[in-house]
Motif scaffolding. Sequence first.
Motif, PDB file in Angstrom:
ATOM      1  N   VAL A  79     158.136  96.770  85.933  1.00 53.70           N
ATOM      2  CA  VAL A  79     157.370  97.505  84.921  1.00 53.70           C
ATOM      3  C   VAL A  79     156.119  96.725  84.546  1.00 53.70           C
ATOM      4  N   ASN A  80     156.253  95.413  84.397  1.00 55.87           N
ATOM      5  CA  ASN A  80     155.097  94.571  84.109  1.00 55.87           C
ATOM      6  C   ASN A  80     154.020  94.727  85.172  1.00 55.87           C
ATOM      7  N   ALA A  81     154.430  94.654  86.440  1.00 52.59           N
ATOM      8  CA  ALA A  81     153.472  94.736  87.539  1.00 52.59           C
ATOM      9  C   ALA A  81     152.751  96.081  87.554  1.00 52.59           C
ATOM     10  N   ALA A  82     153.496  97.164  87.305  1.00 60.89           N
ATOM     11  CA  ALA A  82     152.894  98.496  87.320  1.00 60.89           C
ATOM     12  C   ALA A  82     151.879  98.669  86.199  1.00 60.89           C
ATOM     13  N   VAL A  83     152.234  98.210  85.000  1.00 64.65           N
ATOM     14  CA  VAL A  83     151.321  98.334  83.867  1.00 64.65           C
ATOM     15  C   VAL A  83     150.106  97.438  84.070  1.00 64.65           C
ATOM     16  N   ASP A  84     150.329  96.236  84.572  1.00 63.12           N
ATOM     17  CA  ASP A  84     149.229  95.300  84.792  1.00 63.12           C
ATOM     18  C   ASP A  84     148.247  95.837  85.821  1.00 63.12           C
ATOM     19  N   ARG A  85     148.763  96.469  86.873  1.00 62.96           N
ATOM     20  CA  ARG A  85     147.890  96.946  87.958  1.00 62.96           C
ATOM     21  C   ARG A  85     147.215  98.259  87.621  1.00 62.96           C
ATOM     22  N   TRP A  86     147.916  99.165  86.946  1.00 64.01           N
ATOM     23  CA  TRP A  86     147.392 100.513  86.791  1.00 64.01           C
ATOM     24  C   TRP A  86     147.124 100.932  85.346  1.00 64.01           C
ATOM     25  N   GLY A  87     147.504 100.111  84.385  1.00 65.27           N
ATOM     26  CA  GLY A  87     147.225 100.434  82.993  1.00 65.27           C
ATOM     27  C   GLY A  87     145.761 100.198  82.632  1.00 65.27           C
ATOM     28  N   THR A  88     145.311 100.846  81.597  1.00 59.28           N
ATOM     29  CA  THR A  88     143.964 100.597  81.086  1.00 59.28           C
ATOM     30  C   THR A  88     143.942  99.246  80.369  1.00 59.28           C
ATOM     31  N   ALA A  89     142.737  98.799  80.027  1.00 59.60           N
ATOM     32  CA  ALA A  89     142.623  97.531  79.303  1.00 59.60           C
ATOM     33  C   ALA A  89     143.384  97.605  77.985  1.00 59.60           C
ATOM     34  N   GLU A  90     143.305  98.749  77.334  1.00 55.89           N
ATOM     35  CA  GLU A  90     144.016  98.916  76.058  1.00 55.89           C
ATOM     36  C   GLU A  90     145.525  98.906  76.269  1.00 55.89           C
ATOM     37  N   GLN A  91     145.985  99.559  77.316  1.00 54.39           N
ATOM     38  CA  GLN A  91     147.425  99.571  77.601  1.00 54.39           C
ATOM     39  C   GLN A  91     147.933  98.177  77.961  1.00 54.39           C
ATOM     40  N   ARG A  92     147.176  97.459  78.743  1.00 53.20           N
ATOM     41  CA  ARG A  92     147.595  96.100  79.099  1.00 53.20           C
ATOM     42  C   ARG A  92     147.664  95.206  77.859  1.00 53.20           C
ATOM     43  N   ALA A  93     146.685  95.349  76.999  1.00 56.21           N
ATOM     44  CA  ALA A  93     146.681  94.527  75.785  1.00 56.21           C
ATOM     45  C   ALA A  93     147.841  94.887  74.865  1.00 56.21           C
ATOM     46  N   ARG A  94     148.219  96.160  74.851  1.00 59.52           N
ATOM     47  CA  ARG A  94     149.299  96.595  73.967  1.00 59.52           C
ATOM     48  C   ARG A  94     150.679  96.230  74.516  1.00 59.52           C
ATOM     49  N   TRP A  95     150.904  96.509  75.814  1.00 51.68           N
ATOM     50  CA  TRP A  95     152.259  96.441  76.351  1.00 51.68           C
ATOM     51  C   TRP A  95     152.620  95.114  77.014  1.00 51.68           C
ATOM     52  N   LEU A  96     151.678  94.502  77.726  1.00 54.32           N
ATOM     53  CA  LEU A  96     152.048  93.345  78.538  1.00 54.32           C
ATOM     54  C   LEU A  96     152.569  92.149  77.746  1.00 54.32           C
ATOM     55  N   PRO A  97     151.931  91.753  76.637  1.00 59.80           N
ATOM     56  CA  PRO A  97     152.498  90.615  75.908  1.00 59.80           C
ATOM     57  C   PRO A  97     153.930  90.867  75.433  1.00 59.80           C
ATOM     58  N   GLY A 217     154.757 102.818  93.456  1.00 59.78           N
ATOM     59  CA  GLY A 217     154.588 102.005  94.651  1.00 59.78           C
ATOM     60  C   GLY A 217     154.427 100.535  94.314  1.00 59.78           C
ATOM     61  N   THR A 218     153.631 100.233  93.300  1.00 63.42           N
ATOM     62  CA  THR A 218     153.457  98.850  92.862  1.00 63.42           C
ATOM     63  C   THR A 218     154.752  98.282  92.316  1.00 63.42           C
ATOM     64  N   ALA A 219     155.449  99.067  91.514  1.00 61.06           N
ATOM     65  CA  ALA A 219     156.715  98.603  90.940  1.00 61.06           C
ATOM     66  C   ALA A 219     157.737  98.302  92.034  1.00 61.06           C
ATOM     67  N   LEU A 220     157.859  99.201  93.014  1.00 56.42           N
ATOM     68  CA  LEU A 220     158.848  99.012  94.068  1.00 56.42           C
ATOM     69  C   LEU A 220     158.512  97.818  94.952  1.00 56.42           C
ATOM     70  N   ASP A 221     157.245  97.607  95.220  1.00 55.42           N
ATOM     71  CA  ASP A 221     156.852  96.451  96.014  1.00 55.42           C
ATOM     72  C   ASP A 221     157.257  95.156  95.310  1.00 55.42           C
ATOM     73  N   HIS A 222     157.014  95.083  94.023  1.00 56.92           N
ATOM     74  CA  HIS A 222     157.400  93.898  93.259  1.00 56.92           C
ATOM     75  C   HIS A 222     158.923  93.767  93.243  1.00 56.92           C
ATOM     76  N   GLY A 223     159.610  94.886  93.084  1.00 51.45           N
ATOM     77  CA  GLY A 223     161.063  94.859  93.059  1.00 51.45           C
ATOM     78  C   GLY A 223     161.656  94.402  94.380  1.00 51.45           C
ATOM     79  N   ARG A 224     161.130  94.915  95.492  1.00 52.23           N
ATOM     80  CA  ARG A 224     161.641  94.505  96.803  1.00 52.23           C
ATOM     81  C   ARG A 224     161.507  92.996  97.000  1.00 52.23           C
ATOM     82  N   TYR A 225     160.405  92.462  96.536  1.00 54.37           N
ATOM     83  CA  TYR A 225     160.150  91.036  96.745  1.00 54.37           C
ATOM     84  C   TYR A 225     161.190  90.181  96.023  1.00 54.37           C
ATOM     85  N   THR A 226     161.450  90.473  94.764  1.00 52.12           N
ATOM     86  CA  THR A 226     162.418  89.652  94.031  1.00 52.12           C
ATOM     87  C   THR A 226     163.852  89.956  94.444  1.00 52.12           C
TER      88      THR A 226
END
Length: 365
Positions: A79-97, A217-226
């Motif tokens: 979820v972090n990877a998906a929001v970081d890659r595709w979220g807006t600047a406002e969404q990243r600032a709100r959700w990622l921390p 797609g971004t979320a699954l790629d990160h998930g497959r890796y871990t």
Amino acid sequence: MIGIDTLVASAEIDAGNWDETGLPVEVIEAAAKAGVLGLDRTTECRGLGLNAAELGSVAERLGAVCTSLRSLLTVQGMVNAAVDRWGTAEQRARWLPALTTGELLAGFAATETGAGSDLSSVATSFEEHGTDHRITGRKLWVTFGEVADVLLVLGRSQAGLTTALVETDAPGVTVEPLHGQLGMRGARIAHIALDGVVVPADHLIAPPGFGLSHVVGTALDHGRYTVAWGCAGMARGCLADAVAHASTRVQGSAVLSEHDSVRAILGRSWVDAAGARALCERAAEQRDAREPSALFTTIAAKYAAARVAASVSQQAVQVLGAAGCAPGSRVGRFFRDAKVMQIIEGSTEVAELQIGDYVLGGGVR
């Protein structure tokens, strides 16, 4: 990483109990405090800023002691990877921390009754509701869905497949905890019913139509890796238990390891585990170098590591015999978990087709 060392030590003792009771809240909080939920997020997002190789190493260590604990790292990272890659600047600032520090625990809600390997078949609906969206559907097998604060939900709008962050305390969200499933019994898995849940427009991640191809797609790629690294850890843990048992168990007048068949099993298991780990290392190198082929190598690493976790755990149970079938047995627990790893984040059969297409397309020279 002292906090992660403590988590691993605790899991070595208690993972068998967690498999029966679910990962305790205090363990989830300890994982958050140790930085497990934001290992590869930037320090600006209050993460640890680890590279892919370092992230993989932690996933491997956790995977060697408790699949459910490693799954916590995986789903939060997805979820972090998906929001970081595709979220807006406002969404990243709100959700990622909040996601990175564990202030908010995340779930990934994509699978449905008619949409497993083929997520394009999701039936969950996103309908416009003034400036908001109303979401209706039922999601299955949500890892840590029982305790998640927010879900990344995949559904279908008039513009195409769409994703949104849905807070689980919103009216219309019903959590249905699961117990007794084959594997990952400590991962607080739940089904989630969404009955006309109203979500603000600023909770949508990426434009409608980009939900599967980009966000998921971004979320699954990160998930497959871990998952790949976690499976490498599972194989290592099973091999260690099989070696320890074979070296000390006396059968008749001989130590078990004196039998040729047992030594052969251990030899094959080591080679398989080493090969899978080498693919994980290659995926790490390519991800850190931002090579285009990293996406494929990650698929291959997850495919290989999941297969090896399944085969090595099976052989370890065989070597341990009754001890491998006993309550609390790590190899028995991993035998069940490994089967699930061959299904999630891209099934074995789907991965084989993807790898075959890559080879036929000239990707391997």
